[in-house]
Scaffold this motif. Structure first.
Motif, mmCIF file in Angstrom:
data_model
loop_
_atom_site.group_PDB
_atom_site.id
_atom_site.type_symbol
_atom_site.label_atom_id
_atom_site.label_comp_id
_atom_site.label_asym_id
_atom_site.label_seq_id
_atom_site.Cartn_x
_atom_site.Cartn_y
_atom_site.Cartn_z
ATOM 1 N N ASP A 411 35.804 12.898 -24.192
ATOM 2 C CA ASP A 411 36.243 14.128 -23.511
ATOM 3 C C ASP A 411 35.225 15.081 -23.824
ATOM 4 N N GLY A 507 20.473 13.136 -14.434
ATOM 5 C CA GLY A 507 21.882 13.300 -14.227
ATOM 6 C C GLY A 507 21.980 14.055 -12.741
ATOM 7 N N SER A 509 25.106 16.241 -10.024
ATOM 8 C CA SER A 509 26.461 16.469 -9.959
ATOM 9 C C SER A 509 26.724 17.819 -9.309
ATOM 10 N N ASN A 511 28.505 19.774 -10.428
ATOM 11 C CA ASN A 511 28.754 20.655 -11.649
ATOM 12 C C ASN A 511 27.560 20.462 -12.441
ATOM 13 N N GLU A 514 28.171 18.895 -15.753
ATOM 14 C CA GLU A 514 28.365 17.392 -15.914
ATOM 15 C C GLU A 514 27.051 16.601 -15.869
ATOM 16 N N SER A 516 24.239 17.968 -16.723
ATOM 17 C CA SER A 516 23.176 17.768 -17.807
ATOM 18 C C SER A 516 23.901 16.670 -18.997
ATOM 19 N N TRP A 517 25.210 16.637 -18.957
ATOM 20 C CA TRP A 517 25.706 15.794 -19.835
ATOM 21 C C TRP A 517 25.258 14.361 -19.484
ATOM 22 N N LEU A 518 25.291 13.996 -18.241
ATOM 23 C CA LEU A 518 24.792 12.545 -18.099
ATOM 24 C C LEU A 518 23.496 12.373 -18.302
#
Length: 554
Positions: A411, A507, A509, A511, A514, A516-518
């Motif tokens: 998470d 990454g 998305s 979003n 998201e 950036s996180w990927l």
């Protein structure tokens, strides 16, 4: 008849710095001088010693360098129309520079003689002849190179007078005559014809001269390299240019293209620049770009990262059978290497090649076609893998049987706040699993990606302390469908690096957090999986490491 041997003359330190956005310190110039010497270039033009204190300091310090064979040249113009050469401050500064080579530039075109110099044809011939002779009479032996500015334009307007200017330089004692396409507008067939005619005219003089002919081409018509090669075909044995083609307006003839064309395509003898030194070309080009604070041009012939990069599946399949099927030469000859790009245009050959490049046997992959289909589906959603080889590597590693990721994100939450007295800041909360353990971490950052990066490191560094050696070097955002406004898909590219290696992940998305996180998760996983478990002996890693050493040592 073409030349059999050529001398290479670099003007990066003068012409190159006239390019927009390029400025070199004295230390920068000394580093580039050393790099050119290692490469095997014969001459380097240090600048105009009478023009500024930086040039004076360069000539004062360059003598202390431990140079193997390169000759340093000081550059300046003929004396002024109203001056005797003995009284001219510019010529005095040229001699005071103490270099073994002096390059003098003079006018060949009556347009410049009348409109710029405001002189007569005879006055111009006198200052050329007397300026060259004055330098040749110096107490020490000096090689004099005469740059005939705007020669080709002058020859087309009045060939007899243009030739007279060259004869004046010869009468003064010039060792080389360099024909300049200063405005960069002459065509290659004109260059070849005029150079050949000039050589014949000089040899038909009553006393045949032994001076060499040279070429100095600008790139305003994107023909500087072609024009230089045409001049060599016509007999020029002295070739001027700049590293990476830097220079005023559209730049100068690019030595990084000229050198391999002369040595490998035309088979000319370039003296010290033999095959072993030619392998330094790519490193030198990129090191000079780094020193000049310029991005290395990806598509640059011979030395660019894309110069031998292959993307189409049919091309890669053919390349696997015979590298010459889609390459005009062995990239290793200039210190570069072949690269296979992975994208929606890829076939299985692309992935096989990429797996081999990463040290993964494609026979050990669970399902190569499935990885290829995943790539095509992700690219349809906005990912782009051809510039994100780190993410491709992770897709291949994850397809290996028994692969265990070093961590798994469960998470995450990111909050961005603006507080009075503190301003804008971000806070990231993550839950991540490492082996059998779960970690809940909170970290702040100056933006949401920085906060995520900090929280992830906080969770992983106790288990993987080498993660502290990885730096987030670059972060790029590309909006793919801007007409969708804030609902547009966002593509994020992240560059991460350690001391010797740099890798890129992607990454995508709707979003941006998201996306950036990927990209961030791929970058960290790649670092922990590939960089940490390898000795980093890939050609690119070796190249970058050596470039760094070259730049620092020089």
């Amino acid at each position: 008849m073409k030349a059999s041997r050529v001398a290479l003359y670099d003007t990066t330190l003068r012409d190159g710095t006239q390019g927009e956005g390029i400025s070199l310190s004295v230390d920068d110039k000394l580093k580039i001088t050393t790099l050119l010497d290692r490469l095997g270039v014969h001459y380097v033009e240090g600048g105009w010693p009478g023009s500024n204190p930086k040039a004076v300091e360069y000539f004062r310090r360059v003598g202390a360098l431990d140079l193997e064979q390169i000759q340093v040249a000081a550059f300046g113009s003929t004396c002024r129309v109203g001056n005797a050469p003995e009284e001219d401050p510019n010529l005095r500064a040229l001699l005071d520079a103490g270099t073994p080579v002096v390059t003098i530039v003079g006018k060949s075109w009556m347009l410049h003689v009348e409109d710029v110099l405001r002189a007569t044809a005879e006055d111009n011939l006198r200052i050329i002849r007397e300026s060259v002779a004055h330098v040749k009479r110096a107490p020490r032996e000096v090689e004099v190179i005469y740059d005939a500015e705007h020669f080709f334009d002058g020859y087309k307007a009045d060939p007899d007078y243009a030739l007279e200017t060259l004869r004046a330089a010869v009468e003064g004692g010039a060792d080389a005559l360099v024909l300049c396409d200063t405005n960069g507008g002459v065509m290659p067939w004109e260059i070849e014809r005029i150079t050949r005619d000039v050589g014949a005219a000089l040899q038909q003089a009553e006393d045949p001269v032994g001076v060499s002919l040279g070429i100095h081409a600008h790139n305003d018509s994107d023909l500087a390299v072609a024009n230089s090669l045409a001049a060599v075909r016509a007999g020029a044995t002295h070739v001027q240019g700049t590293m990476n083609g830097y220079g005023e307006r559209c730049g100068n003839a690019n030595l990084c293209s000229l050198i391999p064309n002369l040595a490998l395509k035309m088979g000319l003898d370039a003296g010290e620049l033999g095959s072993s030194r030619l392998r330094h070309l790519t490193r030198t080009a990129r090191a000079v770009a780094s020193i000049a604070n310029q991005a290395s041009r990806r598509e640059a012939p011979f030395v660019g990262r894309s110069a031998f990069a292959h993307k189409g599946g049919i091309h890669v399949s053919a390349m696997r059978r015979n590298p010459l099927s889609y390459q005009h030469m062995d990239p290793g000859a200039v210190g570069n290497r072949s690269r296979v790009l992975v994208s929606e245009l890829s076939g299985r050959g692309n992935l096989r090649s990429k797996a081999e490049e990463l040290g993964i046997s494609h026979e050990t992959l669970d399902d190569l076609p499935e990885v290829l289909e995943t790539i095509k589906q992700l690219e349809h959603r906005g990912f782009s893998f051809e510039g994100a080889e780190g993410s491709v590597a992770m897709l291949l590693h994850r397809a290996q049987p028994g692969y265990e990721p070093p961590f798994k994100m469960l998470d995450f939450m990111v909050v961005v706040e603006h507080r009075e007295g503190r301003g804008l800041f971000a806070e990231a909360t993550i839950k991540v699993r490492v082996g059998e353990d779960e970690f809940h971490m909170v970290a702040e950052g100056n933006g949401p990606v920085n906060a995520l990066d900090a929280a992830l490191r906080k969770a992983l560094v106790p288990t993987y302390p080498h993660l502290a050696e990885f730096d987030l070097a670059d972060y790029k955002v590309h909006i793919l469908d801007g007409d969708e406004g804030t609902a547009a898909t966002t593509r994020v590219l992240i560059d991460m690096q350690n001391e010797t290696r740099r890798w890129t992940t992607v990454g995508a998305s709707a979003n941006i957090i998201e996306a950036s996180w990927l990209a961030l998760a791929d970058a960290v996983e790649y670092g922990l999986t590939v960089v940490d478990t390898s000795s980093d002996t890939s050609p690119d890693a070796s190249l970058r490491s050596e470039e760094l050493v070259w730049t620092q040592e020089s």
